[in-house]
Motif scaffolding. Structure first.
Motif, PDB file in Angstrom:
ATOM      1  N   LYS A  27       0.841  -1.205   0.000  1.00 30.42           N
ATOM      2  CA  LYS A  27       0.000   0.000   0.000  1.00 30.42           C
ATOM      3  C   LYS A  27       0.873   1.250   0.000  1.00 30.42           C
ATOM      4  CE  LYS A  27      -3.726  -2.403   2.233  1.00 30.42           C
ATOM      5  NZ  LYS A  27      -4.714  -2.443   3.266  1.00 30.42           N
ATOM      6  N   PRO A  28       0.367   2.322  -0.642  1.00 31.74           N
ATOM      7  CA  PRO A  28       1.150   3.563  -0.695  1.00 31.74           C
ATOM      8  C   PRO A  28       1.222   4.242   0.670  1.00 31.74           C
ATOM      9  CG  PRO A  28      -1.026   3.889  -1.655  1.00 31.74           C
ATOM     10  CD  PRO A  28      -0.908   2.432  -1.346  1.00 31.74           C
ATOM     11  N   ILE A  29       2.368   4.847   0.945  1.00 34.05           N
ATOM     12  CA  ILE A  29       2.546   5.669   2.141  1.00 34.05           C
ATOM     13  C   ILE A  29       3.538   6.774   1.783  1.00 34.05           C
ATOM     14  CG2 ILE A  29       4.248   4.069   3.084  1.00 34.05           C
ATOM     15  CD1 ILE A  29       3.327   5.002   5.875  1.00 34.05           C
ATOM     16  N   GLY A  30       3.070   8.007   1.739  1.00 36.97           N
ATOM     17  CA  GLY A  30       3.920   9.116   1.314  1.00 36.97           C
ATOM     18  C   GLY A  30       4.407   8.896  -0.107  1.00 36.97           C
ATOM     19  N   GLY A  31       5.711   9.016  -0.324  1.00 32.96           N
ATOM     20  CA  GLY A  31       6.299   8.793  -1.637  1.00 32.96           C
ATOM     21  C   GLY A  31       6.841   7.380  -1.784  1.00 32.96           C
ATOM     22  N   SER A  32       6.385   6.479  -0.915  1.00 37.31           N
ATOM     23  CA  SER A  32       6.908   5.118  -0.879  1.00 37.31           C
ATOM     24  C   SER A  32       5.751   4.131  -0.789  1.00 37.31           C
ATOM     25  CB  SER A  32       7.822   5.000   0.351  1.00 37.31           C
ATOM     26  OG  SER A  32       8.404   3.734   0.424  1.00 37.31           O
ATOM     27  N   ALA A  33       6.015   2.923  -0.330  1.00 39.17           N
ATOM     28  CA  ALA A  33       4.983   1.905  -0.156  1.00 39.17           C
ATOM     29  C   ALA A  33       5.408   0.960   0.963  1.00 39.17           C
ATOM     30  CB  ALA A  33       4.776   1.124  -1.445  1.00 39.17           C
ATOM     31  N   HIS A  34       4.444   0.250   1.559  1.00 42.42           N
ATOM     32  CA  HIS A  34       4.771  -0.701   2.623  1.00 42.42           C
ATOM     33  C   HIS A  34       3.780  -1.854   2.649  1.00 42.42           C
ATOM     34  CE1 HIS A  34       1.647   1.537   4.880  1.00 42.42           C
ATOM     35  NE2 HIS A  34       1.492   0.395   5.492  1.00 42.42           N
ATOM     36  N   VAL A  35       4.194  -2.923   3.317  1.00 46.22           N
ATOM     37  CA  VAL A  35       3.326  -4.063   3.593  1.00 46.22           C
ATOM     38  C   VAL A  35       3.170  -4.111   5.103  1.00 46.22           C
ATOM     39  CG1 VAL A  35       3.072  -6.574   3.453  1.00 46.22           C
ATOM     40  CG2 VAL A  35       4.184  -5.337   1.600  1.00 46.22           C
ATOM     41  N   THR A  36       1.947  -4.113   5.590  1.00 47.76           N
ATOM     42  CA  THR A  36       1.694  -4.127   7.023  1.00 47.76           C
ATOM     43  C   THR A  36       1.769  -5.556   7.555  1.00 47.76           C
ATOM     44  OG1 THR A  36       0.233  -2.222   6.777  1.00 47.76           O
ATOM     45  CG2 THR A  36       0.049  -3.466   8.810  1.00 47.76           C
ATOM     46  N   ALA A  46      13.031  -9.489   6.960  1.00 53.26           N
ATOM     47  CA  ALA A  46      12.022 -10.009   6.031  1.00 53.26           C
ATOM     48  C   ALA A  46      12.521  -9.839   4.600  1.00 53.26           C
ATOM     49  CB  ALA A  46      10.703  -9.268   6.209  1.00 53.26           C
ATOM     50  N   LYS A  47      11.982 -10.646   3.702  1.00 47.53           N
ATOM     51  CA  LYS A  47      12.249 -10.525   2.270  1.00 47.53           C
ATOM     52  C   LYS A  47      10.903 -10.429   1.575  1.00 47.53           C
ATOM     53  CE  LYS A  47      16.530 -13.028   2.518  1.00 47.53           C
ATOM     54  NZ  LYS A  47      17.403 -14.022   1.938  1.00 47.53           N
ATOM     55  N   VAL A  48      10.828  -9.596   0.567  1.00 46.16           N
ATOM     56  CA  VAL A  48       9.586  -9.393  -0.167  1.00 46.16           C
ATOM     57  C   VAL A  48       9.785  -9.881  -1.591  1.00 46.16           C
ATOM     58  CG1 VAL A  48       7.927  -7.698  -1.006  1.00 46.16           C
ATOM     59  CG2 VAL A  48       8.966  -7.406   1.248  1.00 46.16           C
ATOM     60  N   VAL A  49       8.885 -10.717  -2.065  1.00 44.32           N
ATOM     61  CA  VAL A  49       8.892 -11.183  -3.447  1.00 44.32           C
ATOM     62  C   VAL A  49       7.650 -10.614  -4.111  1.00 44.32           C
ATOM     63  CG1 VAL A  49       8.816 -13.194  -4.975  1.00 44.32           C
ATOM     64  CG2 VAL A  49      10.084 -13.306  -2.819  1.00 44.32           C
ATOM     65  N   ILE A  50       7.819  -9.814  -5.143  1.00 43.58           N
ATOM     66  CA  ILE A  50       6.693  -9.219  -5.853  1.00 43.58           C
ATOM     67  C   ILE A  50       6.105 -10.289  -6.772  1.00 43.58           C
ATOM     68  CG2 ILE A  50       5.931  -7.345  -7.355  1.00 43.58           C
ATOM     69  CD1 ILE A  50       7.112  -6.489  -4.583  1.00 43.58           C
ATOM     70  N   ILE A  51       4.821 -10.632  -6.568  1.00 46.57           N
ATOM     71  CA  ILE A  51       4.202 -11.692  -7.357  1.00 46.57           C
ATOM     72  C   ILE A  51       3.231 -11.174  -8.413  1.00 46.57           C
ATOM     73  CG2 ILE A  51       4.497 -13.440  -5.583  1.00 46.57           C
ATOM     74  CD1 ILE A  51       1.586 -12.971  -4.769  1.00 46.57           C
ATOM     75  N   ASP A  52       2.964  -9.868  -8.413  1.00 49.80           N
ATOM     76  CA  ASP A  52       2.054  -9.249  -9.371  1.00 49.80           C
ATOM     77  C   ASP A  52       2.865  -8.289 -10.222  1.00 49.80           C
ATOM     78  OD1 ASP A  52       0.051  -7.996 -10.768  1.00 49.80           O
ATOM     79  OD2 ASP A  52      -0.960  -7.187  -9.015  1.00 49.80           O
ATOM     80  N   ASP A  53       2.866  -8.480 -11.525  1.00 49.23           N
ATOM     81  CA  ASP A  53       3.696  -7.671 -12.419  1.00 49.23           C
ATOM     82  C   ASP A  53       3.037  -6.353 -12.836  1.00 49.23           C
ATOM     83  OD1 ASP A  53       6.031  -7.188 -13.823  1.00 49.23           O
ATOM     84  OD2 ASP A  53       5.268  -8.093 -15.653  1.00 49.23           O
ATOM     85  N   SER A  54       1.854  -6.036 -12.303  1.00 43.93           N
ATOM     86  CA  SER A  54       1.216  -4.772 -12.676  1.00 43.93           C
ATOM     87  C   SER A  54       2.028  -3.606 -12.113  1.00 43.93           C
ATOM     88  CB  SER A  54      -0.223  -4.715 -12.147  1.00 43.93           C
ATOM     89  OG  SER A  54      -0.229  -4.650 -10.739  1.00 43.93           O
ATOM     90  N   ASP A  55       1.887  -2.446 -12.725  1.00 41.08           N
ATOM     91  CA  ASP A  55       2.696  -1.289 -12.305  1.00 41.08           C
ATOM     92  C   ASP A  55       2.052  -0.474 -11.189  1.00 41.08           C
ATOM     93  OD1 ASP A  55       0.669   0.066 -13.564  1.00 41.08           O
ATOM     94  OD2 ASP A  55       1.921   0.925 -15.130  1.00 41.08           O
ATOM     95  N   GLY A  56       0.917  -0.880 -10.668  1.00 43.44           N
ATOM     96  CA  GLY A  56       0.280  -0.166  -9.559  1.00 43.44           C
ATOM     97  C   GLY A  56      -0.285   1.170  -9.955  1.00 43.44           C
ATOM     98  N   GLY A  57      -0.513   1.392 -11.230  1.00 44.12           N
ATOM     99  CA  GLY A  57      -1.108   2.648 -11.681  1.00 44.12           C
ATOM    100  C   GLY A  57      -0.115   3.764 -11.886  1.00 44.12           C
ATOM    101  N   GLU A  58       1.163   3.471 -11.819  1.00 44.20           N
ATOM    102  CA  GLU A  58       2.176   4.522 -12.015  1.00 44.20           C
ATOM    103  C   GLU A  58       2.711   4.489 -13.418  1.00 44.20           C
ATOM    104  OE1 GLU A  58       5.197   4.616  -9.036  1.00 44.20           O
ATOM    105  OE2 GLU A  58       3.767   4.302  -7.459  1.00 44.20           O
TER     106      GLU A  58
END
Length: 58
Positions: A27-36, A46-58
């Motif tokens: 989710k967006p937070i300021g000029g960045s993003a986070h996972v709660t 922690a390690k994050v693996v992006i599983i969705d290749d969509s650009d998130g609307g950017e």
């Protein structure tokens, strides 16, 4: 940073060793993003693996 897809369109496969798998939405937070995550994960690595290749609307 290179995309995780090869020229054939197949995704890379990763092997990660850990204690728990948690899935969430980035989710967006300021000029960045986070996972709660739950408070019990504070201070842990922690390690994050992006599983969705969509650009998130950017």
């Amino acid at each position: 940073m290179p995309k995780s897809e090869t020229n054939t369109g197949t995704k890379d496969q990763f092997e990660i060793h850990g204690d728990e798998v948690v899935e969430g939405e980035i989710k967006p937070i300021g000029g960045s993003a986070h996972v709660t995550l739950k408070k019990k994960h504070r201070g842990k690595r922690a390690k994050v693996v992006i599983i969705d290749d969509s650009d998130g609307g950017e």
